[in-house]
Scaffold this active site. Structure first.
Site, mmCIF file in Angstrom:
data_model
loop_
_atom_site.group_PDB
_atom_site.id
_atom_site.type_symbol
_atom_site.label_atom_id
_atom_site.label_comp_id
_atom_site.label_asym_id
_atom_site.label_seq_id
_atom_site.Cartn_x
_atom_site.Cartn_y
_atom_site.Cartn_z
ATOM 1 N N ASN A 336 0.864 -1.177 0.000
ATOM 2 C CA ASN A 336 0.000 0.000 0.000
ATOM 3 C C ASN A 336 0.904 1.232 0.000
ATOM 4 O OD1 ASN A 336 -2.094 -1.791 0.268
ATOM 5 N ND2 ASN A 336 -2.791 -1.061 2.256
ATOM 6 N N GLU A 402 -2.982 -1.035 -2.597
ATOM 7 C CA GLU A 402 -3.762 0.204 -2.437
ATOM 8 C C GLU A 402 -2.946 1.381 -2.955
ATOM 9 O OE1 GLU A 402 -5.371 1.173 1.422
ATOM 10 O OE2 GLU A 402 -5.905 -0.910 1.834
#
Length: 497
Positions: A336, A402
């Site tokens: 992420n 992400e």
């Protein structure tokens, strides 16, 4: 008299070489805009942030239900995820949106308390399992691959009462929960993520009060949390590998959040130490050749602990058996990444999560800002972190799990498109020029949702959700249409409409 230093032939040759070089550069730029063959692009959400139906059927209470329902809740506007996007009932509409935009996969998480209401496997909810079976079936029917996160911050409250992630028994409890998921849902899933961003929920949930459960025991509870997360992750990895992988033929790994750190004084040692103390906290034990916590982290925590009068380091110690058990327990690096930070020596008042690391973190005033207070737009930091991971852990497969941008929820979200374009451009440079082994990219997020401590004030979605209407009406933003065009041609461009 003038001297003619260059013949006509030489001039023509120079012009030709310049033209060839220019064409070569343009071809390189053109190639850098293309996504590699087999590269997959998807979008993501998490259970508490979208599902709602917090007390439907026999679902148990989780730490975020408890945290947001407290009278002294610090969540913006005292918002809750009680209804959120109402995806428990509108999951078919969600899948239709994913299909319409054209994503290859959908990363979502399972609510532990929805399928194990007591937190333990003594009682498995048929209704909870049915919901996830229905969602998986809908995705598969539409040709969308399900990528499933086992734990995205919503621990059953029953387990938190017993100490939550500070209790070493969580290793067994998490393994028991994972076994139920693998047995009941695993045949439909090819990618599993064990735990999402332990650096964040351990640091801001157990070390501070920003996130659930809000323990506010920095330097003690956060390290205990991280220690048990690593053990639990490894236990679940081995469970899947030994008992389910051969039949289900899936892959499994952990998800870490990693910022890039840029030293004001251009000090590479300081940048490395910042990386080790944050990303390396959970990456080094798994992905490094030697395992265990990063040496600089062990050194600095021990020194700080002794200065404070502790008899030994506050950072727990792995014995050799655990070091070897944890090392190598991920089939890929789940990354992420959102932002970067400036760093300089000195005591930090901003990030108690790193209070044992003697540095000050800030943001360059030149960097554009998103709505979220922590999110500066620094696309070059994306390439830097990918290079850092390659250098640190070898050219392991990387899943971008992400990456996203927050605003106030506008439909014509040009700033979000500019964010994605600039970050994807840097990622593609890392792939084509630096030969980083990035295999997938995940947009955070599919739709506006409950953004933890920020409630509904920060909107990350490609799809607008009207939280003022019981219907939770969904509307495609400009960014969703931009991605739809990109996914058709698999080439990066700002020209999509």
């Amino acid at each position: 008299m003038t001297m003619n230093f260059f013949s006509t032939h030489q001039v023509v040759s120079v012009i030709f070489l310049v033209a060839v070089y220019t064409i070569k550069i343009r071809c390189q730029e053109e190639n850098d805009q293309k996504f590699p063959k087999g590269f997959t692009i998807g979008t993501a959400t998490s259970s508490y942030q979208i599902e709602g139906a917090w007390n439907i059927s026999d679902k148990g209470e989780n730490v975020w239900d408890h945290f947001t329902h407290r009278p002294d809740s610090t969540v913006h506007n005292k918002s809750t995820g009680d209804v959120a996007c109402n995806s428990y009932y509108l999951y078919k509409e969600d899948v239709k949106l994913i299909k319409n935009i054209g994503f290859d996969f959908y990363r979502f998480s399972i609510s532990w308390a929805r399928i194990l209401p007591t937190g333990f496997p003594n009682y498995v909810s048929k209704d909870g399992l049915k919901y996830y079976h229905n969602l998986l079936d809908e995705l598969i029917a539409k040709g969308i691959q399900p990528y499933v996160t086992l734990y995205h911050w919503d621990l059953p409250q029953t387990l938190e009462k017993l100490g939550g992630w500070t209790n070493e028994l969580m290793v067994q409890w998490f393994t028991d929960y994972a076994r139920v998921v693998f047995q009941e849902l695993g045949p439909k899933i090819k990618i599993f993520y064990t735990v999402n961003e332990p650096f964040i929920f351990c640091g801001f949930g157990y070390g501070q009060t920003l996130l659930a459960p809000g323990k506010n025991m920095s330097g003690v509870a956060d390290y205990l949390c991280g220690h048990n997360v690593l053990k639990a992750h490894a236990s679940v990895y081995h469970l899947y590998h030994n008992e389910f992988r051969k039949k289900q033929k899936g892959r499994i790994g952990i998800v870490n959040i990693c910022n890039s750190y840029i030293a004001k004084n251009k000090d590479p040692i300081l940048e490395d130490e910042a990386f080790q103390f944050s990303c390396g906290w959970f990456a080094h034990p798994i992905f490094s050749k030697i395992g265990d916590y990063p040496p600089v982290m062990k050194k600095l925590v021990k020194e700080a602990s002794l200065r404070e009068g502790w008899p030994k380091s506050r950072l727990p110690v792995f014995n050799k058996k655990w070091i070897n058990f944890i090392k190598g327990t991920s089939d890929f690096f789940g990354l992420n990444h959102y932002t970067s930070e400036m760093i300089e020596p000195g005591r930090s008042n901003k990030m108690n999560i790193l209070h044992d690391f003697n540095a000050t973190f800030s943001s360059d005033p030149k960097w554009p800002r998103a709505k979220s207070f922590w999110l500066a737009v620094v696309p070059e930091g994306f390439r830097l972190i990918l290079l850092r991971l390659k250098k640190e852990y070898g050219n392991i497969p990387i899943h971008i799990t992400e990456n996203g941008y927050s605003d106030h929820g506008v439909l014509w979200d040009e700033n979000r498109v500019e964010f994605y374009y600039s970050y994807l451009k840097e990622m593609l440079k890392a792939i084509h020029q630096d030969k980083c082994n990035v295999q997938s990219y995940t947009v955070w997020s599919l739709m506006d949702n409950f953004e933890w401590a920020s409630g509904y004030s920060d909107r990350f979605g490609l799809v607008h959700v009207d939280f003022d209407k019981p219907s939770r009406e969904r509307t495609l933003k400009y960014s969703a249409k931009w991605f739809k065009s990109l996914l058709k041609v698999r080439k990066l461009s700002m020209e999509y409409k």
